[in-house]
Design a protein around this motif. Structure first.
Motif, PDB file in Angstrom:
ATOM      1  N   SER A 137       0.605  -1.667   0.002  1.00 49.07           N
ATOM      2  CA  SER A 137       0.095   0.015   0.228  1.00 49.07           C
ATOM      3  C   SER A 137       1.078   0.921  -0.008  1.00 49.07           C
ATOM      4  O   SER A 137       1.956   1.232  -0.002  1.00 49.07           O
ATOM      5  N   ILE A 138       0.602   2.386  -0.215  1.00 50.08           N
ATOM      6  CA  ILE A 138       0.576   3.723  -0.824  1.00 50.08           C
ATOM      7  C   ILE A 138       0.578   4.832  -0.024  1.00 50.08           C
ATOM      8  O   ILE A 138      -0.145   4.936  -0.017  1.00 50.08           O
ATOM      9  N   ARG A 139       1.060   5.124   0.748  1.00 44.74           N
ATOM     10  CA  ARG A 139       0.613   6.911   1.262  1.00 44.74           C
ATOM     11  C   ARG A 139       1.898   7.671   0.381  1.00 44.74           C
ATOM     12  O   ARG A 139       2.893   8.212   0.235  1.00 44.74           O
ATOM     13  N   GLU A 140       0.828   9.128   0.187  1.00 41.89           N
ATOM     14  CA  GLU A 140       1.949  10.083  -0.175  1.00 41.89           C
ATOM     15  C   GLU A 140       1.206  11.789   0.615  1.00 41.89           C
ATOM     16  O   GLU A 140       0.673  11.479   0.947  1.00 41.89           O
ATOM     17  N   ALA A 141       2.537  12.794   0.724  1.00 42.70           N
ATOM     18  CA  ALA A 141       2.461  13.586   1.188  1.00 42.70           C
ATOM     19  C   ALA A 141       3.634  14.592   0.380  1.00 42.70           C
ATOM     20  O   ALA A 141       4.405  13.932   0.186  1.00 42.70           O
ATOM     21  N   PRO A 142       3.179  15.927   0.553  1.00 44.31           N
ATOM     22  CA  PRO A 142       4.050  16.595   0.217  1.00 44.31           C
ATOM     23  C   PRO A 142       5.366  16.681   0.832  1.00 44.31           C
ATOM     24  O   PRO A 142       6.648  17.381   0.643  1.00 44.31           O
ATOM     25  N   THR A 143       5.902  16.315   2.313  1.00 47.10           N
ATOM     26  CA  THR A 143       6.203  16.776   3.120  1.00 47.10           C
ATOM     27  C   THR A 143       6.539  15.511   3.884  1.00 47.10           C
ATOM     28  O   THR A 143       5.489  14.796   4.632  1.00 47.10           O
TER      29      THR A 143
END
Ligand SMILES: Cc1cc2nc3c(=O)[nH]c(=O)nc-3n(C[C@H](O)[C@H](O)[C@H](O)COP(=O)(O)OP(=O)(O)OC[C@H]3O[C@@H](n4cnc5c(N)ncnc54)[C@H](O)[C@@H]3O)c2cc1C
Length: 371
Positions: A137-143
């Motif tokens: 599974s994937i998590r995305e964030a700018p920081t």
């Protein structure tokens, strides 16, 4: 899923940064690979600066059972010297501390995912960070805040440790006479291949944590029994302390490859590196937790002030460099046979030197890093 900030690693640094950001209303997700806090290789000494930072985060270490440490004692070969610590200090097991930090993070609104291991961290074409977990599974964030402690993520590794340090932690119940004699002191014991610390923690338990060069461990047949026997031969003070002691773990916990003296020079865009991922201070200073809290606090402040990670990371390095150099020089002294032989004698004559060293090797410099 797109988050504002992802924090990778829920130890001291990760939790501290998460709490600081959540308290300022930021949406934060923290990913920690362990389901529940477990024993970590650590001397469990909490310096004055660490206590201040923990208090500011809302952690009351006394209610968790932390015990006061008021003296530092140094023992090599036949000699020992002691001095009062120049700052208030305490000790507390990492299991108790890490559990309290995770609970506090949840209480202030951090989304905490436990039992999830980060496999990779990559920058996407859209300039966000993409974190892949062990189940794909994937998590995305700018920081992202990188706080995985001694564990490096692929593609973000710190340099190798040339001395191949090996560190162990064991809990003992000392004999009543030895527990009494140890009192409220943190004892540093020196050997020809490293050093160890002994100090009381909560519930009448004593922490013994040591770090030795791999060749010293090899000479002991790469076995704990051989190693502890050799350390006691090198330092009869340790033999006295452990006489009649009951080990409380089936076997010690261990880690290898500790890049002492490491200070991260640069980082990538929107990737703040904190704790052991930013700086690894020699263990004898008992300052690693304080460094973890300090770097977390400074990185959170930098992020909130919109200071880019590429400005923050070298600034952090410059601020910490003098103390790190001093701590490294002192660690080299501990590893030098002649210095080891004369040190306790010298400290008996001038016990204040121990206090001066303890003060100078503190890394925290709150003012120097205000963004
Ligand atoms: C021998 C020794 C003795 C020490 N004694 C002391 C002492 O007495 N006092 C002191 O102040 N400091 C001491 N230290 C230093 C101190 O333990 C560390 O500096 C401090 O724990 C660093 O905090 P951290 O948050 O960076 O790492 P940690 O507290 O180790 O936290 C890192 C977290 O990241 C998690 N993690 C790792 N990889 C992943 C992944 N892939 N995905 C998700 N989560 C992950 C881990 O499970 C862990 O919970 C000692 C160190 C050593 C080696």
């Amino acid at each position: 899923m797109q988050e504002e900030v992802l924090i990778l690693g829920g130890g001291v640094a990760g939790c501290a940064a998460a709490i600081a950001l959540a308290q300022k209303g930021r949406s934060v997700t923290l990913i920690e690979r362990e389901r529940t806090p477990r024993h970590k290789v650590c001397g469990e000494f909490l310096s004055g600066e660490a206590l201040e930072d923990l208090h500011a985060l809302g952690i009351d270490v006394v209610s968790l059972g932390a015990v006061p440490i008021n003296y530092v004692r140094l023992a090599a070969a036949q000699r020992a010297a002691e001095a009062p610590l120049p700052f208030p200090a305490k000790s507390l097991t990492r299991k108790a501390l890490d559990k309290a930090l995770i609970s506090r993070a949840i209480a202030v609104g951090v989304r905490v995912e436990l039992g999830r291991s980060v496999q990779s961290l990559n920058r996407t074409a859209a300039s966000t960070w993409q974190v892949t977990l062990e189940d794909g599974s994937i998590r995305e964030a700018p920081t992202v805040f990188l706080a995985t402690g001694k564990h490096d993520l692929r593609g973000h590794a710190r340099p190798k440790d040339p001395h191949r340090w090996v560190a162990f932690k064991m809990y003992y119940r000392l004999s009543p006479a030895q527990a009494d004699d140890l009192g409220d002191a943190s004892e540093l014991t020196l050997y020809s291949g490293g050093y160890g610390g002994i100090q009381p923690v909560e519930d009448g338990i004593t922490n013994f944590c040591c770090v030795v060069q791999r060749r010293y461990f090899e000479r002991a047949g790469l076995r704990w029994e051989g190693l502890i026997a050799n350390m006691q031969k090198d330092c009869p003070h340790l033999a006295m302390r452990l006489a009649g002691a009951q080990p409380l773990l089936d076997k010690p916990i261990a880690i290898t490859h500790i890049p002492y003296g490491y200070l991260r020079r640069t980082t990538e865009d929107s990737l703040y590196c904190i704790g052991d991922q930013a700086a690894v201070i020699p263990s004898f200073t008992g300052d690693g937790i304080s460094v973890a809290l300090h770097t977390a606090r400074c990185a959170a402040a930098a992020y909130l002030a919109r200071e880019s990670s590429s400005v923050f990371q070298p600034k952090l390095r410059s601020a910490m460099l003098p103390q790190m150099r001093l701590a490294q020089a002192a660690a080299n002294g501990l590893n030098n046979a002649l210095a080891r032989a004369v040190l306790p004698f010298f400290l008996r004559v001038w016990p204040g030197a121990m206090q001066v060293t303890a003060r100078l090797t503190r890394v925290t410099q709150p003012a120097a890093l205000a963004p």
